[in-house]
Write a protein that holds these residues in place. Structure first.
Motif, mmCIF file in Angstrom:
data_model
loop_
_atom_site.group_PDB
_atom_site.id
_atom_site.type_symbol
_atom_site.label_atom_id
_atom_site.label_comp_id
_atom_site.label_asym_id
_atom_site.label_seq_id
_atom_site.Cartn_x
_atom_site.Cartn_y
_atom_site.Cartn_z
ATOM 1 N N ALA A 140 0.839 -1.209 0.000
ATOM 2 C CA ALA A 140 0.000 0.000 0.000
ATOM 3 C C ALA A 140 0.871 1.255 0.000
ATOM 4 O O ALA A 140 0.546 2.254 -0.648
ATOM 5 N N LYS A 141 1.983 1.184 0.724
ATOM 6 C CA LYS A 141 2.907 2.328 0.754
ATOM 7 C C LYS A 141 3.625 2.488 -0.582
ATOM 8 O O LYS A 141 3.891 3.618 -1.027
ATOM 9 N N TRP A 142 3.933 1.368 -1.229
ATOM 10 C CA TRP A 142 4.629 1.421 -2.503
ATOM 11 C C TRP A 142 3.734 1.896 -3.643
ATOM 12 O O TRP A 142 4.241 2.320 -4.689
ATOM 13 N N ALA A 143 2.421 1.823 -3.473
ATOM 14 C CA ALA A 143 1.489 2.100 -4.571
ATOM 15 C C ALA A 143 1.761 3.445 -5.231
ATOM 16 O O ALA A 143 1.834 3.550 -6.454
ATOM 17 N N SER A 144 1.901 4.490 -4.425
ATOM 18 C CA SER A 144 2.134 5.820 -4.984
ATOM 19 C C SER A 144 3.581 6.020 -5.417
ATOM 20 O O SER A 144 3.865 6.791 -6.338
ATOM 21 N N LEU A 145 4.502 5.309 -4.764
ATOM 22 C CA LEU A 145 5.921 5.459 -5.099
ATOM 23 C C LEU A 145 6.254 4.840 -6.451
ATOM 24 O O LEU A 145 7.073 5.376 -7.208
ATOM 25 N N TYR A 146 5.607 3.710 -6.758
ATOM 26 C CA TYR A 146 5.993 2.939 -7.937
ATOM 27 C C TYR A 146 4.856 2.727 -8.936
ATOM 28 O O TYR A 146 4.922 1.829 -9.770
ATOM 29 N N ASN A 147 3.831 3.557 -8.840
ATOM 30 C CA ASN A 147 2.743 3.523 -9.829
ATOM 31 C C ASN A 147 2.079 2.151 -9.886
ATOM 32 O O ASN A 147 1.987 1.528 -10.950
ATOM 33 N N ILE A 148 1.616 1.676 -8.706
ATOM 34 C CA ILE A 148 0.946 0.387 -8.586
ATOM 35 C C ILE A 148 -0.533 0.620 -8.294
ATOM 36 O O ILE A 148 -0.876 1.402 -7.407
ATOM 37 N N THR A 149 -1.403 -0.060 -9.030
ATOM 38 C CA THR A 149 -2.839 0.016 -8.772
ATOM 39 C C THR A 149 -3.385 -1.393 -8.529
ATOM 40 O O THR A 149 -2.802 -2.387 -8.980
ATOM 41 N N PHE A 150 -4.503 -1.458 -7.809
ATOM 42 C CA PHE A 150 -5.105 -2.735 -7.432
ATOM 43 C C PHE A 150 -6.585 -2.737 -7.812
ATOM 44 O O PHE A 150 -7.278 -1.739 -7.651
ATOM 45 N N SER A 151 -7.058 -3.879 -8.275
ATOM 46 C CA SER A 151 -8.488 -4.012 -8.547
ATOM 47 C C SER A 151 -8.931 -5.446 -8.318
ATOM 48 O O SER A 151 -8.142 -6.383 -8.299
ATOM 49 N N HIS A 152 -10.268 -5.589 -8.137
ATOM 50 C CA HIS A 152 -10.914 -6.892 -7.897
ATOM 51 C C HIS A 152 -10.285 -7.599 -6.694
ATOM 52 O O HIS A 152 -9.762 -8.716 -6.826
ATOM 53 N N PRO A 153 -10.345 -7.026 -5.492
ATOM 54 C CA PRO A 153 -11.031 -5.774 -5.161
ATOM 55 C C PRO A 153 -10.137 -4.528 -5.319
ATOM 56 O O PRO A 153 -8.913 -4.638 -5.333
ATOM 57 N N VAL A 154 -10.816 -3.373 -5.381
ATOM 58 C CA VAL A 154 -10.111 -2.092 -5.461
ATOM 59 C C VAL A 154 -9.629 -1.704 -4.073
ATOM 60 O O VAL A 154 -10.328 -1.874 -3.089
ATOM 61 N N TRP A 155 -8.400 -1.186 -3.982
ATOM 62 C CA TRP A 155 -7.867 -0.701 -2.710
ATOM 63 C C TRP A 155 -8.257 0.765 -2.526
ATOM 64 O O TRP A 155 -8.138 1.572 -3.447
ATOM 65 N N GLU A 156 -8.697 1.093 -1.349
ATOM 66 C CA GLU A 156 -9.104 2.489 -1.052
ATOM 67 C C GLU A 156 -8.052 3.193 -0.226
ATOM 68 O O GLU A 156 -7.296 2.578 0.515
#
Length: 296
Positions: free
Chosen positions: A280-296
Motif C-alpha cells: 500500500a505504501k509502494w502504490a504511490s511510489l511505484y505507480n501500482i494500482t489494485f483491482s478486484h477488489p479495489v484498494w481504497e
C-alpha cells in the motif's frame, strides 16, 4: 537358453553402466557453467527498487542470457479466488506484460485470468509442481520467462540441477534464478520496510513479495488483479469465505490463512497482511494500482 541369455544380460549391464556415467558426466559439466554460490559479500540496498539492477540480480540457468526485458505496463495476476467469475481474461491478455505466480494455471480458467504469461515467478517449494507440467507452465508460450527464487542453501543442493535438466529438454525455456546477493537484498528490504528481521521474527517471505519487487524492477506501471487490501480480513462484518487459490475450490479459506499466518508466534509463516501494508505504501511510489477488489 542360458548360454544366450547370459551374454545379452552382460551387455545390457555394461550399456546401463556407460549411460549412467554419461548422464553423471553431462550433469557435472553443466553445473560447472552455472555458478551459484553462497553469499560472500554484503550486498548494497539501493534506496529505490527501480535502482536495484535487474540484470545482475537474476542468474541464467543455462547459457549467458540476461534478464533485460523492460515493460511499460504490466499486470500481476494473483492466484486469488476473487478472480473467479470476473471475466477479466480478455483485458488481462491485452496487457503488454503479464506476470503470474507458482503453479497457478490458465487452462480452464482463461475467461477469468487470461492465457498470456510473460513472466512466472516460482518459489523453491513450487518448483516440482511447475516443472512436472511443462506443457502448462514451461512450453505453453514461447515468450514466457520463469524466475525462480529460494534460499541459497536449498537451491544449490539439488533444485538447480532439476531446473537445468528441464531446460535441456526444452531449449526454448528461458529461466533465471535469484542470486544469493539478491535473496539477501529481499530480506534486508523486509527489515527496512517493516522494522522486523525476517529470521528472528520467524517469517517467510511470500511469492507475492518477490513478484511485487520484480514487477517494480521490470515495469513502469503495475496493475494487480485479485489481491485484497491489508484491512480486508479484519473488516466488520467479516467477508464471505473464499478459497485461497482460484484453482483449488476446496482449499483453505483465504482470510483464515492470512490471519493465522499473520498472528502465529510459532513456526515459520508468511506475514501476508504485513506485506500488503508495505505494498500500500509502494502504490504511490511505484505507480501500482489494485483491482478486484479495489484498494481504497
Amino acid at each position: 537358453m542360458k548360454n544366450n541369455t547370459s551374454p545379452r544380460a552382460a551387455v545390457c549391464v555394461v550399456l546401463f553402466f556407460l549411460v549412467t556415467l554419461f548422464i553423471i558426466y553431462s550433469s557435472n559439466s553443466r553445473n560447472e557453467v552455472f555458478h551459484y554460490t553462497s553469499l560472500r559479500v554484503q550486498p548494497h540496498l539501493p534506496t529505490s527498487l527501480k535502482k536495484w539492477g535487474v540484470k545482475t540480480g537474476y542468474l541464467p540457468v543455462s547459457g549467458n542470457k540476461t534478464l533485460d526485458r523492460h515493460c511499460h505496463q504490466c499486470v500481476i495476476v494473483t492466484s486469488s479466488s476473487h478472480l473467479l467469475g470476473s471475466k477479466l481474461g480478455a483485458a488481462i491478455d491485452q496487457s503488454e506484460c503479464t506476470i503470474r505466480m507458482n503453479d497457478a494455471p490458465t487452462t480452464g480458467y482463461e475467461a477469468d485470468v487470461g492465457n498470456k504469461t510473460t513472466f512466472r515467478v516460482v518459489a523453491h517449494s513450487s518448483i516440482f509442481r511447475v516443472l512436472k507440467r511443462p506443457q502448462e507452465f514451461v512450453n505453453k508460450t514461447l515468450e514466457s520467462t520463469l524466475i525462480f527464487w529460494g534460499p541459497p542453501v536449498k537451491m544449490q543442493k539439488s533444485l538447480i540441477k532439476v531446473i537445468q535438466r528441464v531446460s535441456v529438454a526444452f531449449p526454448n525455456m528461458s529461466a533465471f534464478v535469484a542470486s544469493p546477493e539478491r535473496m539477501k537484498q529481499f530480506d534486508d528490504l523486509f527489515r527496512k520496510e517493516t522494522g522486523k528481521d525476517r529470521v528472528t521474527s520467524r517469517s517467510w517471505l511470500s511469492t507475492g513479495w518477490f513478484t511485487m519487487v520484480i514487477a517494480v524492477e521490470l515495469c513502469d506501471r503495475v496493475h494487480v488483479y485479485g489481491m485484497v487490501p491489508p484491512n480486508y480480513c479484519t473488516r466488520k462484518p467479516p467477508p464471505h469465505k473464499m478459497p485461497y487459490h482460484y484453482y483449488e475450490p476446496k482449499g483453505a479459506d483465504e482470510c483464515t490463512t492470512y490471519i493465522h499466518n499473520e498472528r502465529s508466534p510459532k513456526g515459520n509463516h508468511h506475514r501476508f497482511i504485513t506485506e500488503k501494508r508495505v505494498f500500500a505504501k509502494w502504490a504511490s511510489l511505484y505507480n501500482i494500482t489494485f483491482s478486484h477488489p479495489v484498494w481504497e
